[in-house]
Motif scaffolding. Structure first.
Motif, short mmCIF file in Angstrom:
data_model
loop_
_atom_site.label_atom_id
_atom_site.label_comp_id
_atom_site.label_asym_id
_atom_site.label_seq_id
_atom_site.Cartn_x
_atom_site.Cartn_y
_atom_site.Cartn_z
N LYS A 341 0.80 -1.22 0.00
CA LYS A 341 0.00 0.00 0.00
C LYS A 341 0.83 1.28 0.00
O LYS A 341 0.46 2.27 -0.63
CB LYS A 341 -0.94 0.02 1.22
CG LYS A 341 -2.13 -0.91 1.12
CD LYS A 341 -3.13 -0.39 0.11
CE LYS A 341 -4.39 -1.23 0.08
NZ LYS A 341 -5.34 -0.77 -0.97
N ILE A 342 1.96 1.26 0.75
CA ILE A 342 2.72 2.49 0.94
C ILE A 342 4.18 2.26 0.58
O ILE A 342 4.86 1.44 1.21
CB ILE A 342 2.63 2.99 2.40
CG1 ILE A 342 1.17 3.20 2.79
CG2 ILE A 342 3.42 4.28 2.58
CD1 ILE A 342 0.98 3.57 4.24
N ASN A 343 4.66 2.95 -0.44
CA ASN A 343 6.05 2.83 -0.84
C ASN A 343 6.96 3.25 0.31
O ASN A 343 6.73 4.25 0.97
CB ASN A 343 6.34 3.70 -2.06
CG ASN A 343 5.69 3.17 -3.32
OD1 ASN A 343 5.24 2.02 -3.36
ND2 ASN A 343 5.62 3.99 -4.35
N ILE A 376 11.83 6.29 4.20
CA ILE A 376 10.91 7.19 3.50
C ILE A 376 11.67 8.33 2.83
O ILE A 376 12.51 8.98 3.45
CB ILE A 376 9.88 7.77 4.50
CG1 ILE A 376 9.00 6.64 5.04
CG2 ILE A 376 9.02 8.83 3.84
CD1 ILE A 376 8.00 7.12 6.07
N GLU A 377 11.35 8.56 1.56
CA GLU A 377 11.93 9.68 0.82
C GLU A 377 10.98 10.86 0.83
O GLU A 377 9.76 10.69 0.88
CB GLU A 377 12.23 9.26 -0.62
CG GLU A 377 13.26 8.15 -0.74
CD GLU A 377 13.61 7.84 -2.18
OE1 GLU A 377 13.32 8.70 -3.04
OE2 GLU A 377 14.15 6.77 -2.44
N ASN A 490 2.02 6.55 -3.53
CA ASN A 490 3.32 6.87 -4.12
C ASN A 490 3.70 8.27 -3.69
O ASN A 490 3.12 9.25 -4.16
CB ASN A 490 3.26 6.76 -5.64
CG ASN A 490 4.62 6.93 -6.29
OD1 ASN A 490 5.57 7.42 -5.67
ND2 ASN A 490 4.73 6.53 -7.54
N SER A 491 4.69 8.39 -2.79
CA SER A 491 5.07 9.69 -2.23
C SER A 491 5.73 10.60 -3.25
O SER A 491 6.01 11.76 -2.96
CB SER A 491 6.01 9.50 -1.04
OG SER A 491 7.21 8.85 -1.43
N LYS A 492 6.00 10.10 -4.45
CA LYS A 492 6.60 10.93 -5.49
C LYS A 492 5.55 11.56 -6.41
O LYS A 492 5.90 12.29 -7.32
CB LYS A 492 7.59 10.10 -6.31
CG LYS A 492 8.84 9.71 -5.53
CD LYS A 492 9.86 9.04 -6.43
CE LYS A 492 11.14 8.72 -5.68
NZ LYS A 492 11.83 9.94 -5.23
N LYS A 493 4.27 11.26 -6.19
CA LYS A 493 3.21 11.82 -7.01
C LYS A 493 2.41 12.84 -6.22
O LYS A 493 1.88 12.54 -5.15
CB LYS A 493 2.30 10.70 -7.53
CG LYS A 493 2.94 9.85 -8.63
CD LYS A 493 1.93 8.98 -9.32
CE LYS A 493 2.52 8.31 -10.55
NZ LYS A 493 2.88 9.28 -11.60
N PHE A 494 2.30 14.03 -6.77
CA PHE A 494 1.61 15.10 -6.07
C PHE A 494 0.14 14.77 -5.84
O PHE A 494 -0.43 15.12 -4.80
CB PHE A 494 1.74 16.41 -6.84
CG PHE A 494 1.09 17.57 -6.15
CD1 PHE A 494 1.67 18.11 -5.01
CD2 PHE A 494 -0.10 18.11 -6.62
CE1 PHE A 494 1.07 19.18 -4.35
CE2 PHE A 494 -0.69 19.18 -5.97
CZ PHE A 494 -0.10 19.71 -4.83
#
Length: 756
Positions: A341-343, A376-377, A490-494
């Protein structure tokens, strides 16, 4: 002993019969050894004005900005340094502003010209008046139009009328001045190399040479000379690989022919230490030196050849190197299956949703202290000003032979790979905006806003497409994975992080939530090429432009998002804890908050390493305490703001009984803590404190930090024994957890200071 820039003759120490190599090869410099005496200290060259006057200028500027201060965390005040303060170009160019300030005008007066240091206060006053005037307008976009119209009616026809001096950009004169200041510090570092009270000189020399490189125009002689000069500092500090990198870049950027032999000699000496067994390659390096000696003045060439002839046969006795923090070893690779679910999290933790606690993370199995459950990034991050010339803007590692942005003077990278990646992801869009923001002295938090705006636009493809991009993400209304991409966060997608926008704006942000977005949107539409063509700088025309209004709204949303969700990461710099990164780490907000956390984070480069510090049973929530990223603990009267900040809808979510303690308090098992257990905890504390000391003072070590796995194993055994003691073990158990919490919070990649 090495000679600092452009000396006509070699040093006497380099012509001795001793087989030891000189401390440094001949380098670029300004003084001879005979001039480096205690009675004839070099005088520090000023950069346009003295630090005292610059300080006064800074104070006069910042004192007028209270109405525009954002209510987000700022960098803690740093301890005064022994060397002179860093000088920014905006401070240098504003030197005449403090001599005779114009009289203050009331905000209701029409502004015909506001090119003076009071523009921030006036702009803030006008914004406050504009907001009050338009308070009856409920339609958000119409209100923005009226605010912009109000600005133009009061003489702010173009926001460019506000700004003097011009944007902070490349400047050959400033580059030369910073290099001269670097020469001064480097000379002092050599003269006082054995004086422990003056260890800052080498660090200050490196900083000023780096700033000289950053301000130097692309492909200029100033850029080449700055890199050549910095290579001398790197050689002296025993950073030999970085020294070679700077030499290669200096030569590529057009180093003068008469200096090339000196640089190549330094590079050959680096190879003698880096690859002492590769005699063939070392000989090739010295052959290049001989090939360039003929470019030197004949008198200098004769003596220089003697030095080269002698150096080629020397086997350096000291092959030690400066300790460099090993990011690869300290950024763990998650060996377990990735979370579905969470990168960035492991699959042993699960995302759940309940009406009481909203979305939260629970343990999918029993988890022991010391286990890493995620790396986490950030979606976006910026370094604090004091760290700007020390760390790579893109990947976050500390860099010694940095390369600058080709356009702006305050962004550096560790490699061309990071430079190119940053340009593609955000920096080619934000670069001209950052230059203007630094000129007018906006706070560091707003640079994170501006960078997030750039990444959001890039992510959507175009400002016109970003709203559709967000609307598509809202199709999924499942409370567990709403706004996710293919059911994955995806923490890289706004579009994924936009969901954290959450609650209405606080009342104290009413001025800033309009003033700053209008400024930033204005910079973006008039100074970047992303909008197909440069837009009209006239506010009267812009207020009717849909892209401009859309960008203001986007910036408002991002500013609110960052105000609610960003965190400040700390690290150790010369034994002191300093703010290093202000970043947006959205994945951390899935964890519920507690004053007794079961997990803490540490910083490695720009990544958060999440480590468990308490035993967590399967199905129990995992708690995080964001107070560790605040300079002060949350006060009782701030609790509602704290709940709102992390989207905790109920008081019970601040769970003080989230750990093993709640089980112990109900236990009927009695027992005593033995002296042996107390001694064991003292031993664990001592070992962990020693490791933190090594991290804090990393430059004083051999580059090795002991492995902690055995210590954590001992701590787990102690926790197991203490749990069996029941309620009598509570206080002791808390002591163990606090020990682990303090350790992991402090186990951050350090900001290492040069010494030598």
């Amino acid at each position: 002993m090495e000679e600092p820039i452009n000396s006509p003759v070699p040093l006497k120490s380099e012509l001795t019969d001793d087989n030891s190599p000189p401390e440094l090869p001949i380098i670029l410099g300004v003084l001879l050894k005979s001039e480096l005496t205690d009675n004839n200290s070099p005088t520090e060259p000023p950069i346009s004005k003295t630090p005292e006057v610059v300080k006064n200028s800074r104070e006069s500027l910042t004192s007028t900005c209270s109405l525009l201060e954002p209510s987000v965390s700022s960098e803690p005040a740093a301890a005064p340094e022994s060397s002179s303060p860093e000088l920014n170009k905006d401070e240098i160019k504003q030197q005449d502003f403090t001599k005779q300030l114009p009289p203050q005008k009331k905000y209701s007066e029409k502004i015909t010209s506001i090119k003076d240091p009071n523009w921030k206060k006036r702009f803030g006053q006008i914004m406050g008046d504009a907001i009050r005037t338009t308070s009856s307008i409920n339609h958000h976009e119409l209100r923005i139009k009226n605010i912009v119209d109000y600005l133009s009616n009061f003489g702010v026809e173009t926001l460019k009328d506000l700004f003097k001096p011009p944007p902070d950009c490349k400047d050959a004169k400033l580059s030369s001045e910073y290099r001269a200041k670097g020469d001064y510090y480097y000379t002092m570092a050599i003269r006082k190399s054995n004086d422990k009270k003056n260890l800052n000189y080498l660090e200050d020399a490196h900083k000023n040479y780096t700033m000289s490189i950053a301000y130097a125009p692309i492909n200029s002689i100033e850029l080449s000379l700055g890199q050549a000069s910095r290579s001398a500092v790197l050689f002296h500090a025993k950073l030999y690989a970085d020294c070679c990198d700077d030499i290669d870049r200096s030569i590529d950027n057009g180093c003068p022919d008469e200096l090339r032999a000196k640089l190549l000699l330094r590079k050959a000496m680096c190879y003698q230490i880096l690859t002492p067994d590769d005699k063939i390659n070392i000989k090739k390096q010295f052959d290049q030196v001989y090939n360039w000696i003929y470019k030197m003045d004949d008198n200098i060439a004769v003596n220089f050849r003697k030095i080269v002839d002698k150096q080629i046969d020397i086997d350096p006795a000291d092959k030690s190197k400066f300790p460099i923090w090993n990011y690869a070893n300290n950024i763990p690779k998650l060996n377990k299956i990735s979370n579905s679910k969470i990168n960035g999290l492991i699959d042993d933790v699960k995302l759940k949703f309940t009406d009481d606690f909203g979305r939260h993370i629970v343990a999918g199995k029993d988890i022991k202290p010391g286990e890493i459950i995620g790396v986490i990034e950030p979606y976006a991050k910026v370094h604090f000003p004091s760290m700007r010339y020390k760390f790579c803007c893109h990947c976050g590692v500390q860099t010694w032979s940095s390369i600058p942005c080709n356009s702006c003077p305050t962004i550096i990278f560790c490699s061309t790979e990071c430079h190119d990646a940053a340009q593609a992801e955000y920096h080619n869009l934000e670069c001209p905006v950052f230059q203007s923001m630094r000129t007018i002295g906006l706070k560091n938090e707003l640079f994170l806003v501006a960078r997030t705006v750039a990444k959001a636009i890039k992510d959507a493809g175009d400002i016109n497409d970003y709203q559709k991009h967000l609307d598509d993400a809202k199709i999924n209304t499942d409370p567990l994975d709403k706004s996710f991409t293919n059911e994955t966060f995806n923490s890289k997608k706004f579009s994924n992080i936009y969901n954290f926008l959450g609650h209405p704006l606080d009342s104290q942000l009413k001025i800033t939530i309009y003033a700053y977005p209008i400024l930033l949107a204005y910079f973006y539409v008039t100074m970047t090429d992303n909008f197909c063509k440069r837009y009209s700088v006239n506010l009267t025309n812009l207020k009717h432009d849909p892209k401009f209004l859309s960008l203001i709204i986007l910036t408002q949303n991002i500013m609110q998002l960052i105000n609610k969700n960003s965190i400040t990461m700390m690290t150790y710099c010369d034994g002191d804890k300093r703010a290093i990164i202000h970043g947006l780490y959205p994945a951390i907000n899935f964890f519920n908050q507690s004053s007794t956390p079961s997990m803490v984070s540490s910083l490695q480069s720009d990544k958060l390493v999440l480590t468990v510090i308490q035993p967590i049973k399967k199905g129990r929530r995992i708690f995080f305490n964001c107070e560790q990223h605040n300079s002060m603990a949350i006060k009782s009267e701030q609790k509602n703001d704290f709940l709102d900040k992390y989207y905790l809808a109920k008081e019970s979510m601040i769970d003080n009984d989230s750990s093993t303690l709640s089980t112990l308090e109900k236990s009927t098992v009695n027992g005593n803590i033995s002296a042996k257990m107390i001694d064991k905890l003292a031993d664990i504390k001592n070992k962990l404190e020693n490791i933190i000391w090594l991290v804090e003072h990393f430059e004083q070590t051999d580059g090795n930090v002991p492995d902690i796995s055995d210590i954590i194993k001992d701590a787990n055994e102690l926790i197991k024994k203490t749990t069996s003691r029941g309620k009598n073990g509570n206080e002791f158990l808390i002591d163990i957890f606090n020990t682990l919490e303090r350790f992991y919070q402090s186990y951050n990649s350090p900001c290492v200071k040069l010494s030598g």
